[in-house]
Design a protein around this motif. Structure first.
Motif, short mmCIF file in Angstrom:
data_model
loop_
_atom_site.label_atom_id
_atom_site.label_comp_id
_atom_site.label_asym_id
_atom_site.label_seq_id
_atom_site.Cartn_x
_atom_site.Cartn_y
_atom_site.Cartn_z
N PHE A 78 -1.95 -13.55 -8.62
CA PHE A 78 -0.72 -13.16 -9.17
C PHE A 78 -0.75 -11.84 -10.24
N HIS A 79 -1.42 -12.48 -11.28
CA HIS A 79 -1.52 -11.59 -12.37
C HIS A 79 -2.16 -10.29 -12.07
N ASP A 80 -3.30 -10.39 -11.18
CA ASP A 80 -3.97 -9.03 -10.89
C ASP A 80 -2.79 -8.21 -10.00
N ALA A 81 -2.30 -8.66 -9.28
CA ALA A 81 -1.10 -7.85 -8.56
C ALA A 81 -0.28 -7.22 -9.23
N VAL A 82 0.20 -8.01 -10.35
CA VAL A 82 1.12 -7.26 -11.38
C VAL A 82 0.32 -6.20 -12.04
N LEU A 83 -0.72 -6.40 -12.59
CA LEU A 83 -1.60 -5.42 -13.68
C LEU A 83 -2.02 -4.31 -12.84
N LYS A 84 -2.45 -4.42 -11.53
CA LYS A 84 -3.01 -3.42 -10.74
C LYS A 84 -2.06 -2.31 -10.49
N GLN A 85 -0.56 -2.69 -10.62
CA GLN A 85 0.33 -1.50 -10.42
C GLN A 85 0.19 -0.03 -11.61
N GLY A 86 -0.46 -0.54 -12.74
CA GLY A 86 -0.08 0.40 -13.78
C GLY A 86 1.04 -0.10 -14.47
N SER A 87 1.64 1.08 -14.84
CA SER A 87 3.00 1.16 -15.27
C SER A 87 4.17 1.26 -14.21
N VAL A 88 4.96 0.61 -13.94
CA VAL A 88 5.89 0.76 -12.76
C VAL A 88 7.12 0.43 -13.06
N PRO A 89 8.35 1.13 -12.58
CA PRO A 89 9.85 0.77 -12.86
C PRO A 89 9.69 -0.68 -12.23
N LEU A 90 10.81 -1.44 -12.67
CA LEU A 90 10.92 -2.86 -12.36
C LEU A 90 11.22 -2.94 -10.90
N PRO A 91 12.17 -2.18 -10.25
CA PRO A 91 12.44 -2.05 -8.65
C PRO A 91 11.16 -1.91 -8.02
N VAL A 92 10.21 -1.17 -8.62
CA VAL A 92 8.73 -0.85 -7.66
C VAL A 92 8.15 -2.05 -7.84
N LEU A 93 8.07 -2.84 -9.06
CA LEU A 93 7.34 -4.01 -9.16
C LEU A 93 7.76 -4.99 -8.38
N GLU A 94 9.01 -5.09 -8.29
CA GLU A 94 9.78 -6.36 -7.23
C GLU A 94 9.30 -5.87 -5.79
N GLN A 95 9.06 -4.91 -5.54
CA GLN A 95 9.10 -4.43 -3.99
C GLN A 95 7.50 -4.64 -3.79
N GLN A 96 6.64 -4.59 -4.80
CA GLN A 96 5.07 -4.80 -4.57
C GLN A 96 4.73 -6.25 -4.84
N ILE A 97 5.50 -7.08 -5.61
CA ILE A 97 5.10 -8.38 -5.51
C ILE A 97 5.75 -9.34 -4.29
N GLN A 98 6.88 -8.67 -3.85
CA GLN A 98 7.18 -9.48 -2.61
C GLN A 98 6.39 -9.10 -1.45
N ALA A 99 5.82 -7.73 -1.42
CA ALA A 99 4.76 -7.52 -0.47
C ALA A 99 3.44 -8.48 -0.54
N PHE A 100 3.08 -8.57 -1.79
CA PHE A 100 1.83 -9.57 -2.21
C PHE A 100 2.40 -10.98 -1.73
N ILE A 101 3.50 -11.56 -1.69
CA ILE A 101 3.81 -12.79 -1.42
C ILE A 101 4.00 -12.80 -0.08
N ALA A 102 4.46 -11.88 0.64
CA ALA A 102 4.28 -11.79 2.22
C ALA A 102 3.17 -11.90 2.63
N GLU A 103 2.11 -11.09 2.23
CA GLU A 103 0.81 -11.14 2.49
C GLU A 103 -0.03 -12.37 2.62
N ARG A 104 0.21 -13.06 1.38
CA ARG A 104 -0.58 -14.21 1.25
C ARG A 104 0.10 -15.36 1.92
N ARG A 105 1.43 -15.07 2.57
CA ARG A 105 1.93 -16.27 3.06
C ARG A 105 1.46 -16.02 4.59
N ALA A 106 1.12 -15.17 5.04
CA ALA A 106 0.88 -14.75 6.48
C ALA A 106 -0.42 -15.77 6.91
N PRO A 107 -0.24 -16.27 8.11
CA PRO A 107 -1.50 -17.02 8.51
C PRO A 107 -2.68 -16.49 8.63
#
Length: 603
Positions: free
Chosen positions: A574-603
């Motif tokens: 999770f922390h790596d997913a946040v930090l690899k973004q560099g410096s991003v606006p909060l709406p972009v961070l939201e979008q990227q972490i939602q994608a991270f969650i969806a990817e790790r939930r996938a069977p």
């Protein structure tokens, strides 16, 4: 904005240093038509879509223009190695930059965003907001207020001497920049006069004593005692002795004949014109175009478009929640008395304060090494390391307890009775690793990202991560006593109170006394810190909002990831997913972490 504020670079220095450095390298608009050769394109260029190619052409051209610098340094003297001048911050140059950025925005609006690759859709969102903020700062003429109670163009010069110099040419260029200080200060003075004329100034209430840093240079008798001379005290052995002596003589002459008189002239202007004519109001909304100005500051520093009232209410809720946690600790230590009496105990008992600057520095170093023993379990580590240095004495009286960024954690050893040890673990977590030093180093390593991302600093993301790092210290076992945990809560309360105070002053019309009382009554910060902090919020609208709103976003996203992923949740991932973004606006961070969650939930 050029020459207005110092960030976080030092990151936290401001939390706008990186952007300020980039801005100060800008060329006049006339040079935009012929930028230097664009950087080599990524290997995937051959297969990119027309929309991706069009977007890349826009940002590469503008970035090359921004980087070129025309032989100018940034506002703290950094910049191209060949820089022989301080930046052109005059009104004409500012408007020329605005013309470029407005043109870039018009070009961006013609890009078919939906046709961009997923990666470039993220890049587009980040880049457009970056250029929008650069343009808005000039359009609102923020450059007419080129300092605040926390940082200033004159104090920023002290960082110029920290830049690495290797060759005789590097030192000659540095001397040339010193000799250009009078012209640079003159432009800043002209800008401030224009601001005074339209009522756009730092409030009079926070100006007392701000000339001290100017006077330290203006009254200098021996140029070798100036921090600006420090690079000449030990020159590289590769430079012949005779040439070393010549460079040293030229540096002494530049400081005595150019820098010191420029500071003297600035002091006269500051005391005789600026202070007497500064506005008597406090609120940003009381400035010309004040409502638009404050809303833009909110957008720039939070990357959100919340109203001041919405932010104020979020702050009140956070203050109430943190207060309950503080009360629990007071019960835990068995203190008999009111909350106010407990704060008095913390502010006055000698056990909580270092007796020497070195004691404070050594304690911070020990905390940092203890963090080193845990941090690898929580995130992938960068290659770069950081050092701990005291804040320069000319700016220390008005700086906060510490600042951090890639490579350096500045610790304020001025006024030791104002630097409680129980706050030091939280401060160190925030400013060094895993906070700003680590985040900045990892951002620099994201080689696949465009340079405009790797070299940017977005306050809501960076400060949000810094505050989140303080909370992470609980899991890492860094807080060894209830008092240190109370210090952590004091720091969190401090950031929550900022939401209330910043909007209270700049939107609701609070007085300085109201703001001081609110921070004093809710935190264990020393009186010195309470005063310097409130004056910072008054003179730097919006910046203080970024910390808590950014942290709230990261905490919320982690809670969602833990809930949605269950046994699949991995805190390091999770922390790596946040930090690899560099410096991003909060709406972009939201979008990227939602994608991270969806990817790790996938069977």
């Amino acid at each position: 904005m050029i020459g207005v504020r110092l960030p976080r670079e030092p990151v936290c220095v401001n939390t706008r240093l990186s952007v300020a450095l980039l801005l100060a390298l800008s060329l006049p608009a006339a040079a935009y038509a012929a930028p230097p050769a664009t950087p080599s394109a990524p290997a995937s260029v051959a297969t990119e879509s027309p929309a991706d190619a069009a977007f890349r052409a826009i940002y590469e051209k503008e970035w090359a223009w921004r980087q070129a610098g025309g032989g100018e340094a940034s506002e703290d003297g950094d910049g191209p190695a060949q820089a022989t001048r301080m930046p052109d911050v005059g009104a004409a140059a500012q408007q020329a930059r605005l013309k470029v950025w407005d043109d870039v925005l018009a070009q961006l609006d013609k890009v078919d965003v939906k046709a961009l690759s997923p990666t470039n859709q993220v890049n587009y969102a980040i880049y457009r907001d970056q250029v929008f903020n650069l343009a808005a700062e000039v359009r609102l003429r923020g450059y007419e207020m080129p300092f605040n109670s926390d940082s200033s163009f004159w104090s920023n010069l002290s960082f110029m001497a920290r830049r690495e110099m290797k060759s005789a040419k590097d030192y000659q260029n540095y001397i040339a920049r010193l000799n250009d200080v009078p012209r640079y200060f003159g432009q800043q003075t002209d800008n401030m006069r224009a601001g005074l004329k339209r009522g756009f100034s730092v409030p009079r209430a926070v100006l007392d004593g701000r000339e001290v840093a100017i006077s330290m240079v203006a009254d200098l008798k021996d140029p070798t005692e100036s921090p600006l001379y420090a690079p000449f005290k030990k020159l590289p052995a590769s430079i012949p002795a005779a040439e070393q002596a010549q460079l040293q003589a030229q540096a002494r002459q530049a400081i005595s004949s150019s820098v010191v008189p420029a500071f003297g002239k600035l002091r006269t202007f500051f005391l005789n014109e600026y202070v007497p004519q500064a506005r008597t109001t406090l609120a940003a909304e009381a400035l010309p175009d004040g409502k638009a100005y404050y809303q833009q500051q909110i957008h720039e520093y939070t990357t959100l478009d919340l109203t001041p009232q919405q932010i104020h209410e979020i702050g009140l809720k956070e203050v109430a929640r943190i207060q309950a946690e503080m009360n629990t600790i007071i019960q835990q230590v068995g203190f008999k008395g009111s909350f106010a009496e407990f704060l008095t105990f913390l502010r006055t008992d000698p056990q909580f304060y270092a007796k020497t600057p070195n004691e404070l520095l050594y304690r911070a170093a020990w905390i940092s090494k203890r963090i080193d023993g845990q941090i690898g379990k929580y995130m992938t580590l960068p290659r770069a390391r950081f050092t701990i240095v005291p804040v320069p004495p000319d700016i220390a009286p008005f700086w906060t307890a510490g600042r951090g960024g890639m490579g350096t954690y500045w610790l304020n050893t001025y006024n030791l009775p104002a630097r409680p040890l129980y706050n030091l673990p939280a401060l160190t977590l925030h400013e060094s690793d895993p906070g700003h030093a680590l985040q900045g180093a990892l951002a620099a390593e994201q080689g696949e990202q465009p340079e405009f991302r790797r070299n940017a600093y977005i306050s809501a993301y960076g400060e949000g991560w810094g505050l989140y790092s303080e909370k992470l210290g609980v899991e890492m076992g860094i807080y060894e006593t209830p008092y240190e945990d109370f210090g952590r809560l004091t720091y969190e309360m401090w950031r929550a109170a900022r939401l209330v105070i910043d909007t209270g002053v700049h939107h609701k019309g609070w007085t300085r006394e109201q703001a001081l009382a609110y921070l004093r009554d809710h935190t264990a910060l020393s009186e010195h810190e309470v005063t310097t902090e409130v004056d910072r919020y008054i003179s730097w609208p919006g910046q203080a909002l970024s910390y808590k709103l950014g942290e709230i976003a990261i905490v919320r996203l982690r809670a969602q990831a833990e809930k949605d992923l269950g046994d699949r949740f991995d805190v390091k991932a999770f922390h790596d997913a946040v930090l690899k973004q560099g410096s991003v606006p909060l709406p972009v961070l939201e979008q990227q972490i939602q994608a991270f969650i969806a990817e790790r939930r996938a069977p």
